[in-house]
Enzyme design. Structure first.
Site, PDB file in Angstrom:
ATOM      1  N   CYS A  82       2.759   8.548  46.719  1.00  0.00           N
ATOM      2  CA  CYS A  82       2.093   7.445  46.022  1.00  0.00           C
ATOM      3  C   CYS A  82       3.077   6.492  45.349  1.00  0.00           C
ATOM      4  CB  CYS A  82       1.096   7.978  44.984  1.00  0.00           C
ATOM      5  SG  CYS A  82       1.883   8.652  43.499  1.00  0.00           S
ATOM      6  N   CYS A 110      -0.564  11.838  41.591  1.00  0.00           N
ATOM      7  CA  CYS A 110      -1.502  12.045  42.695  1.00  0.00           C
ATOM      8  C   CYS A 110      -1.739  13.524  43.003  1.00  0.00           C
ATOM      9  CB  CYS A 110      -1.036  11.302  43.947  1.00  0.00           C
ATOM     10  SG  CYS A 110       0.380  12.051  44.753  1.00  0.00           S
ATOM     11  N   CYS A 116       7.710  10.176  43.712  1.00  0.00           N
ATOM     12  CA  CYS A 116       6.745  10.690  44.669  1.00  0.00           C
ATOM     13  C   CYS A 116       6.804   9.839  45.939  1.00  0.00           C
ATOM     14  CB  CYS A 116       5.339  10.664  44.079  1.00  0.00           C
ATOM     15  SG  CYS A 116       4.086  11.219  45.247  1.00  0.00           S
ATOM     16  N   ASP A 163       7.833  20.383  28.364  1.00  0.00           N
ATOM     17  CA  ASP A 163       8.708  20.955  29.385  1.00  0.00           C
ATOM     18  C   ASP A 163      10.048  21.268  28.763  1.00  0.00           C
ATOM     19  OD1 ASP A 163       9.524  21.750  32.025  1.00  0.00           O
ATOM     20  OD2 ASP A 163      10.763  19.953  32.035  1.00  0.00           O
ATOM     21  N   GLU A 170       5.573  26.097  29.451  1.00  0.00           N
ATOM     22  CA  GLU A 170       5.778  26.913  30.633  1.00  0.00           C
ATOM     23  C   GLU A 170       6.000  28.353  30.220  1.00  0.00           C
ATOM     24  OE1 GLU A 170       7.742  24.898  34.470  1.00  0.00           O
ATOM     25  OE2 GLU A 170       9.021  25.082  32.728  1.00  0.00           O
ATOM     26  N   ASP A 222      11.600  15.552  33.866  1.00  0.00           N
ATOM     27  CA  ASP A 222      11.106  16.478  32.839  1.00  0.00           C
ATOM     28  C   ASP A 222       9.745  16.023  32.302  1.00  0.00           C
ATOM     29  OD1 ASP A 222      13.301  18.180  33.023  1.00  0.00           O
ATOM     30  OD2 ASP A 222      14.473  17.011  31.590  1.00  0.00           O
ATOM     31  N   CYS A 229       3.511  16.038  41.926  1.00  0.00           N
ATOM     32  CA  CYS A 229       3.439  14.690  41.380  1.00  0.00           C
ATOM     33  C   CYS A 229       2.308  14.663  40.360  1.00  0.00           C
ATOM     34  CB  CYS A 229       3.163  13.684  42.496  1.00  0.00           C
ATOM     35  SG  CYS A 229       2.765  12.041  41.853  1.00  0.00           S
TER      36      CYS A 229
HETATM   37 ZN   LIG Z   1       2.260  10.922  43.901  1.00  0.00          ZN
END
Ligand SMILES: [Zn+2]
Length: 404
Positions: free
Chosen positions: A359, A340, A356, A189, A273, A366, A337
């Site tokens: 979860c 999850c 997140c 990233d 990216e 990053d 995330c």
């Molecule tokens: Zn999550």
């Protein structure tokens, strides 16, 4: 010997005599003149009009111009044609969206020219630390043999930086680095606060100037603002500023070489990216012209991106790991995330933290993005490794949409 060609470092300090320097400046002047003519021709072009002259047509016009101008005729036709070639290349990267429109070149800034069709005997070593290169119409020019010169040099570029230092760069695409063959995918990233975050959790920082150097640069810039333009003092301070900036860019280039070799050696697939860095910097400049909110913040962000030297890193990765670099759509990489898979717009607590709310997974923002990039590339790779009955085996990886 091997390391030099492996990492593709190929810039050497050129040490022309005063007379040679005059001749080199003449080449730079011709290259700049021809380049600026090409810029002018294309500046008048508007969509819908008959297309502006291409490379072949411009070469024909150059022949005419040389017939009429003794000044141009006295110079090297290679230098002048290559300036047109550089311009054609610059236009194609501009249309490709990765670079700005080629602009007018000023004397003393980013001067240089390219020589092609170099022969085997045009570069030779004189002693342990001294080599020389044959430059058309200039003769043998010495350079510091600071590292191995790549085998089979076909072309080279001579440049003069703002500090007045001359360099020669021999064109050689670095040897591809063999893949480790372990099936490892890494996501990279391109952060701003951190230069690069890897999906492994590693943080990479591009070197810049040290704190003492930064303080010195600030002092010099203040001095420069106070000095009278055109004075000796102004020129001296300006040269000192240019030397510091050149030092910063040298450090960044070394870093890019080191990191790209390291990633190509450790991982089979390197996912990045698909950011249009140039497009981003351009849009911020547009907002500066039409002032609005967030202009300052955006300008700062752009400086950060450019300082991190992104374009250079990806280009080097593609040289060293051909066919192993996958570009992934940046959609959601910072909001998803990586644990999850849920997409949560407000999960990013700050520039640095991702948490997140679904979860409870928390990590550096990053690194979370880098893990999403690796994840998306992993899907692309396993899809490619399906039945191999259609198409050639060594296809380039296709950009993929991030699966969410
Ligand atoms: Zn999550």
């Amino acid at each position: 010997m091997l390391i030099g060609s492996l990492i593709g470092v190929s810039r050497y300090r050129l040490q022309p005599s005063p007379a040679q320097e005059q001749a080199l400046l003449e080449h730079c002047g011709h290259a700049r003149y021809v380049w600026n003519l090409a810029v002018e021709q294309h500046a008048h072009w508007k969509p819908g009009r008959r297309s502006a002259p291409g490379f072949a047509e411009q070469c024909r016009q150059l022949t005419e111009a040389r017939a009429e101008s003794a000044w141009l005729r006295a110079g090297s036709v290679i230098v002048q044609q290559q300036a047109l070639k550089d311009f054609a290349q610059a236009m194609s990267t501009f249309f490709g969206g990765s670079h700005r429109r080629p602009a007018w070149r000023k004397q003393g800034r980013g001067e240089g020219f390219r020589i092609v069709a170099a022969k085997a005997g045009d570069v030779r070593r004189l002693s342990r630390h001294v080599g020389e290169v044959r430059v058309p119409k200039v003769g043998w020019v010495r350079f510091r043999w600071s590292r191995a010169v790549p085998e089979g040099v076909k072309s080279y570029r001579v440049t003069r930086d703002r500090a007045g230092r001359w360099h020669v760069a021999f064109a050689a695409i670095p040897e591809p680095v063999p893949a480790p063959g372990l099936g490892e995918v890494v996501g990279v990233d391109r952060g701003v606060a951190v230069s690069a975050a890897l999906s492994t959790g590693e943080m990479l920082h591009a070197p810049g100037l040290h704190d003492t150097e930064k303080a010195r640069l600030r002092r010099l810039l203040r001095k420069l603002a106070r000095a009278t333009r055109g004075s000796n003092r102004h020129a001296k301070v300006k040269a000192a500023v240019a030397r510091l900036k050149a030092r910063e860019s040298d450090r960044r280039k070394d870093w890019v070489e080191k990191i790209s070799t390291d990633l190509a050696q450790r991982f089979d697939v390197i996912a990045v990216e698909d950011l249009r860095i140039r497009a981003m910097t351009r849009s911020a400049r547009g907002t500066v012209e039409v002032p609005g909110r967030k202009v300052r913040a955006k300008a700062g962000l752009n400086r950060g991106i450019l300082a991190a030297g992104w374009g250079g890193l990806v280009r080097r990765l593609e040289d060293k790991a051909p066919g192993r670099v996958v570009r992934v759509s940046p959609v959601y990489t910072s909001q998803r995330c990586s644990a999850c898979g849920i997409v949560d717009r407000v999960a990013r607590e700050s520039q640095a933290r991702y948490r997140c709310r679904s979860c409870g997974y928390a990590c550096n923002a990053d690194v979370n993005a880098a893990r999403n990039i690796a994840h998306a590339a992993g899907h692309a790779v396993s899809a490619r490794e399906g039945p191999r009955d259609a198409g050639p085996e060594h296809r380039e990886p296709q950009p993929v949409l991030l699966s969410v």
